[in-house]
Design a protein around this motif. Structure first.
Motif, PDB file in Angstrom:
ATOM      1  N   THR A   1      81.542  70.942  12.849  1.00 36.37           N
ATOM      2  CA  THR A   1      81.050  69.944  13.799  1.00 36.37           C
ATOM      3  C   THR A   1      81.505  70.211  15.223  1.00 36.37           C
ATOM      4  OG1 THR A   1      82.963  68.551  13.265  1.00 36.37           O
ATOM      5  CG2 THR A   1      80.930  68.165  12.030  1.00 36.37           C
ATOM      6  N   ARG A   2      82.486  71.109  15.363  1.00 35.87           N
ATOM      7  CA  ARG A   2      83.006  71.365  16.700  1.00 35.87           C
ATOM      8  C   ARG A   2      83.944  72.559  16.662  1.00 35.87           C
ATOM      9  NH1 ARG A   2      87.229  67.509  19.853  1.00 35.87           N
ATOM     10  NH2 ARG A   2      87.281  68.574  21.846  1.00 35.87           N
TER      11      ARG A   2
ATOM     12  N   ARG B   1      78.654  72.230  19.744  1.00 41.06           N
ATOM     13  CA  ARG B   1      77.635  71.886  18.741  1.00 41.06           C
ATOM     14  C   ARG B   1      76.752  70.742  19.204  1.00 41.06           C
ATOM     15  NH1 ARG B   1      77.367  75.987  15.664  1.00 41.06           N
ATOM     16  NH2 ARG B   1      76.516  74.731  13.972  1.00 41.06           N
TER      17      ARG B   1
ATOM     18  N   GLU C   1      79.989  71.076   7.223  1.00 43.20           N
ATOM     19  CA  GLU C   1      79.510  71.843   8.369  1.00 43.20           C
ATOM     20  C   GLU C   1      80.575  71.844   9.463  1.00 43.20           C
ATOM     21  OE1 GLU C   1      75.922  70.172   9.833  1.00 43.20           O
ATOM     22  OE2 GLU C   1      74.697  70.757   8.108  1.00 43.20           O
TER      23      GLU C   1
ATOM     24  N   VAL D   1      79.972  66.242   5.724  1.00 41.03           N
ATOM     25  CA  VAL D   1      78.861  65.583   6.415  1.00 41.03           C
ATOM     26  C   VAL D   1      78.028  64.721   5.473  1.00 41.03           C
ATOM     27  CG1 VAL D   1      78.726  67.293   8.248  1.00 41.03           C
ATOM     28  CG2 VAL D   1      77.448  67.658   6.128  1.00 41.03           C
TER      29      VAL D   1
ATOM     30  N   ASP E   1      83.832  69.541   8.805  1.00 45.78           N
ATOM     31  CA  ASP E   1      83.929  68.198   8.232  1.00 45.78           C
ATOM     32  C   ASP E   1      82.960  68.026   7.067  1.00 45.78           C
ATOM     33  OD1 ASP E   1      85.939  66.837   9.779  1.00 45.78           O
ATOM     34  OD2 ASP E   1      84.556  66.918  11.476  1.00 45.78           O
TER      35      ASP E   1
END
Length: 896
Positions: free
Chosen positions: A107-108, A249, A105, A92, A90
């Protein structure tokens, strides 16, 4: 790629992709998630989306595919169902405030075993991530598994590696973690596609595993978790936590429930073979729905109740007091139709509280999740009013009544905060009610006032300048504007500033219009930002009550479990069984619930099964299609239902508790592992004979049918003897067979009794009576059954003629052979005995060297042989080197 100069964005993509080589990278770009290179080709193929190129005019094109960010759930579901991992990358930082390239980054990381979204999960089925480790030196290992969507986890430590994989095959995890370098045992092959090998030090190292577990459970020692003496299980738990930290994360896994290891001696154990053979959740053909016990039994209304029922079917209780306590609640709800129906109506309004609160805690919720939670909490007061009624409640219901929590404060917070139909996204505003937050109210008033002021300005300009056809418009490029048609021929006010010329109109702005527009836009942007922050605050407030919500979810699951069993009992007219700690098993008028649900009650013929006193092994004979397998399976299913606290499909049940139920039915092979049908049959039989105790129930159907008649008969005979003699009185066994010779065991072995499925011959045909009656069957009626199956009449007629000749020959063999004769009379009509060979004159014995069989044995490579090779070799040697049997020792022909 070397010939293509990559843009900074693609360089950023590749840097991030290096850290997630085994995942498809969803790279956020504006309103889309884009994939590049090999990921794009994979996604385009699997998702059936268009494959394009990032730089179509370059010498080397970069493949690209994308999906809209607001519609990713369905695409992610498809990828996860096919076993792919997806890394969500995503933006950030706000693109409007970014200097240069927007920071991105991961994110998941979405994996099949860690998803929490409803669109990817089956409501009434747990979604497990598992970890398993085995120490060959100490002969100890463990398996642990977690449903991340609910936070519930458990595991088992064992000295038998086979048992660990039996558990995993039963629960069917979506992912299985194992240490790198581990050799897969034979039993693990069925889960091979689900297995991921992880670095030992990063996942399974004992010290780090212990630290992660203590931190996640917020305890100072492993004693409260009953793990102090289970080091292998600690390692498996540590691997699960390490994987969750890596993929999710996040460091905070405090939403996980307390780890509770399985105590096998508390439950009736059902291995994966028994679960499959009894068709508890899916048919033998792999299908679900009609034909399974689950289809006939499941009358739960909530996802939590359905998952609890599934767990209970896999782990029935063994404690008599526990079973009777649950049975008492079910009996109350069976007898009281009004109470049960009221309970069902209220439970039907409850959503999946366990998964809802998990998504809220993890920050992966949407506004619709809060609405579902709010609607579920609205049902609690009505449910509480049912428990407050003045009646004699069973103790278990009394406990739930005392632990009840209406969660009034949480419900009131959700009712006064969110609108009834909030938008799907949380960044565009429109989420909260007027009156919830004073600052938001001011911005809402300003926004609404601004709209009114714009209309007032339009009306003023129309009146002051005599422009009745003046219009007010808006677009995202120019904002608000006034528009005059080209048909207007009069003067334009001096304060009108031309902004855009169209074919049929002119567009203008004014200073006053821009002032009002700035206020409206400013209020709208501030409103969106404030509502986003308010939503995050609301999420944190509700997440703080997760423990209370989960406790209520547990109560609702149990209520749903009880009413579901009661509703099924009422629907199918089941009765309350009487359970005891002895070994006697008496079922009067028993029925198979799945078969009855499919074909109807009126067409089903009930049967009695009695294993009482010294009778421990029931030998059941009769033709195919008569119903032997149905009687066997229904007996096992009735015992399982009784030990989950349910009523049972029988007129009467007197059931001694079982510690294990074993089944060996049907014919199947495992060619991938070099196992023939007969090898699979013997492997399952060996497991039963090694593990069954006097408190077990054993179901055996057609043992020995996968080999020659005499071999199979001998094996079946020996198995019956073993079951009769073990456990100081024998193991409770239903043994269906076509080997009529076994019926002679009644009277020879104590505890063996003959039963048969009755049939009636009528004018050359057979009629299946489907009743289990004492005594042996007189014949197998195989030819008559083949006729019913549609075998051509010519084949049937010839088979009857051959059978008559075989029976005549068999009778002759028992009376005519001369003592000491080595001639073998042919049993097949049309084949003549070979002429006798002249006997050679006796000669002096000579040394002829080693026998060829001895030489073959010396040259044998045992390490390079599979079990199937060994069986084939033994069969060939038997035919080559075994001398003809003496006819006087030939047993009667089997009816198999």
């Amino acid at each position: 790629m070397s010939k293509t100069k990559l843009t900074p964005m693609l360089e950023q993509y590749l840097r991030i992709k290096e850290d997630y080589p085994d995942a498809l990278l969803f790279f956020r770009m504006g309103d889309f998630y884009e994939l590049f290179f090999e990921d794009a080709e994979t996604a385009a193929r699997v998702l059936q989306i268009t494959l394009t190129s990032r730089n179509p005019n370059a010498e080397t094109k970069v493949p690209m595919a994308g999906v809209p960010h607001h519609a990713t759930e369905e695409y992610l579901r498809q990828l996860l169902e096919q076993g792919y991992k997806v890394a969500i990358c995503d933006q950030v930082e706000d693109p409007r405030q970014a200097k240069g390239l927007v920071k991105r980054e991961v994110t998941r990381v979405l994996t099949p075993g860690t998803v929490v979204e409803d669109s990817t999960l089956s409501a009434k089925t747990s979604n497990y991530l598992a970890a398993v480790c085995w120490h060959g030196g100490s002969k100890t290992g463990a398996a642990a598994w977690i449903d991340f969507s609910t936070g519930q986890w458990t595991g088992v430590q064992s000295k038998h590696q086979v048992q660990l994989w039996q558990w995993l095959i039963k629960i069917q995890p979506q992912e299985v973690l194992m240490p790198e370098g581990t050799e897969l045992p034979e039993q693990a092959q069925v889960l091979r596609d689900k297995i991921q090998f992880c670095p030992y030090n990063g996942y399974f190292e004992p010290g780090r595993a212990r630290e992660r577990l203590l931190q996640a459970q917020d305890v100072a020692s492993l004693t409260p978790l009953d793990l102090e003496d289970k080091p292998a299980l600690v390692q498996a738990c540590g691997a699960l936590l390490a994987y969750l930290h890596t993929t999710q994360r996040c460091e905070d896994l405090s939403h996980l429930g307390q780890f509770q290891p399985i105590q096998p001696n508390r439950f009736l154990q059902l291995d994966e073979v028994t679960e499959r053979n009894l068709e508890l959740f899916q048919r033998l053909d792999g299908g679900k729905g009609p034909g399974t016990l689950w289809h006939a039994l499941d009358r739960t209304l909530t996802p939590m109740g359905g998952r609890l029922l599934q767990q209970r079917l896999r782990q029935p209780w063994r404690d008599l007091r526990t079973i009777t306590a649950h049975q008492g609640v079910v009996a109350l709800l069976v007898d009281d139709d009004g109470l049960r129906q009221s309970l069902r109506e209220r439970l039907d309004a409850v959503y999946d509280l366990e998964r809802l609160t998990t998504r809220i805690f993890l920050g992966r919720c949407t506004p619709k999740d809060f609405i579902a939670l709010r609607n579920s909490l609205k049902a609690l007061p009505a449910l509480q009013s049912l428990l407050e009624e003045d009646r004699q409640w069973p103790e278990l219901l009394g406990q739930e009544k005392r632990a009840w929590d209406n969660l009034d404060d949480v419900r009131e917070l959700l009712e006064r905060s969110l609108v009834d139909a909030p938008p799907l996204v949380i960044t565009e505003g429109g989420l909260f009610r007027h009156g919830f937050d004073p600052e938001l109210d001011e911005l809402l008033d300003l926004s609404e006032d601004g709209e009114g002021r714009l209309q007032e300005l339009l009306h003023k300009e129309q009146q002051a300048s005599s422009l009745p056809k003046l219009k007010l418009g808006y677009n995202r490029v120019f904002g608000y504007y006034f528009e005059l048609s080209k048909a207007h021929k009069g003067p334009v006010p001096d304060h009108f500033i031309r902004r855009q010329t169209l074919v049929n109109a002119e567009r203008y702005i004014t200073e006053e219009l821009k002032t009002i527009e700035d206020k409206v836009f400013s209020a709208a942007e501030k409103r969106k930002g404030l509502e986003y922050n308010l939503f995050q605050n609301l999420r944190e407030q509700v997440a703080a009550h997760r423990e209370r919500v989960m406790a209520v979810a547990g109560i609702l699951a149990r209520l749903d479990y009880w009413q579901g069993l009661a509703h099924a009992a009422r629907q199918w007219e089941w009765s309350q069984p009487e359970l005891h700690s002895g070994l006697d098993l008496r079922i009067i008028g028993g029925r198979h619930p799945a078969v009855e649900a499919t074909q109807g009650r009126t067409d089903y013929i009930p049967n009695d099964v009695r294993i009482e006193g010294d009778d421990r092994v029931l030998l059941i004979t009769g033709p195919n299609m008569a119903g032997k397998s149905t009687v066997l399976r229904q007996t096992a299913i009735i015992c399982i239902l009784a030990q989950i606290g349910s009523f049972v499909p029988a007129r009467e049940g007197w059931i001694g508790l079982c510690d294990r139920i074993f089944t060996r039915v049907g014919a199947s092979d495992n060619l991938a592992q070099g196992q023939s049908t007969f090898m699979v049959e013997m492997t399952e039989t060996a497991r039963i004979l090694r593990q069954a105790s006097r408190n077990s129930l054993v179901i055996l159907d057609e043992i020995g049918r996968g080999t020659s008649t005499f071999d199979g008969l001998a094996l079946a005979w020996a198995v019956v003897e073993d079951l009769v003699q073990r456990g100081h009185g024998g193991v409770r066994t239903l043994f269906a067979t076509h080997y009529h010779e076994l019926t002679d065991l009644e009277g020879q072995l104590p505890g063996v009794r003959n039963y048969n499925i009755a049939v009636k011959e009528w004018r050359g045909d057979i009629v299946f009576l489907r009743r289990l009656v004492p005594g042996p069957a007189d014949r197998s009626y195989g030819i008559e059954v083949s006729q019913l199956a549609g075998v051509p009449q010519g084949v049937v007629k010839r088979a009857k003629a051959i059978l008559a000749q075989l029976e005549e020959k068999s009778r002759g063999l028992r009376h005519t052979p001369e003592k000491g004769s080595h001639r073998q009379q042919s049993l097949l009509p049309g084949l003549f005995d070979p002429p006798e060979k002249p006997q050679p004159e006796p000669t002096a014995p000579q040394d002829q060297g080693p026998h060829p069989l001895e030489e073959a044995l010396q040259e044998l490579d045992l390490n390079g042989m599979t079990p199937l090779d060994a069986l084939n070799l033994l069969s060939r040697w038997k035919h080559e080197w075994t001398p003809p049997h003496d006819s006087q020792d030939t047993p009667g022909t089997s009816s198999s």
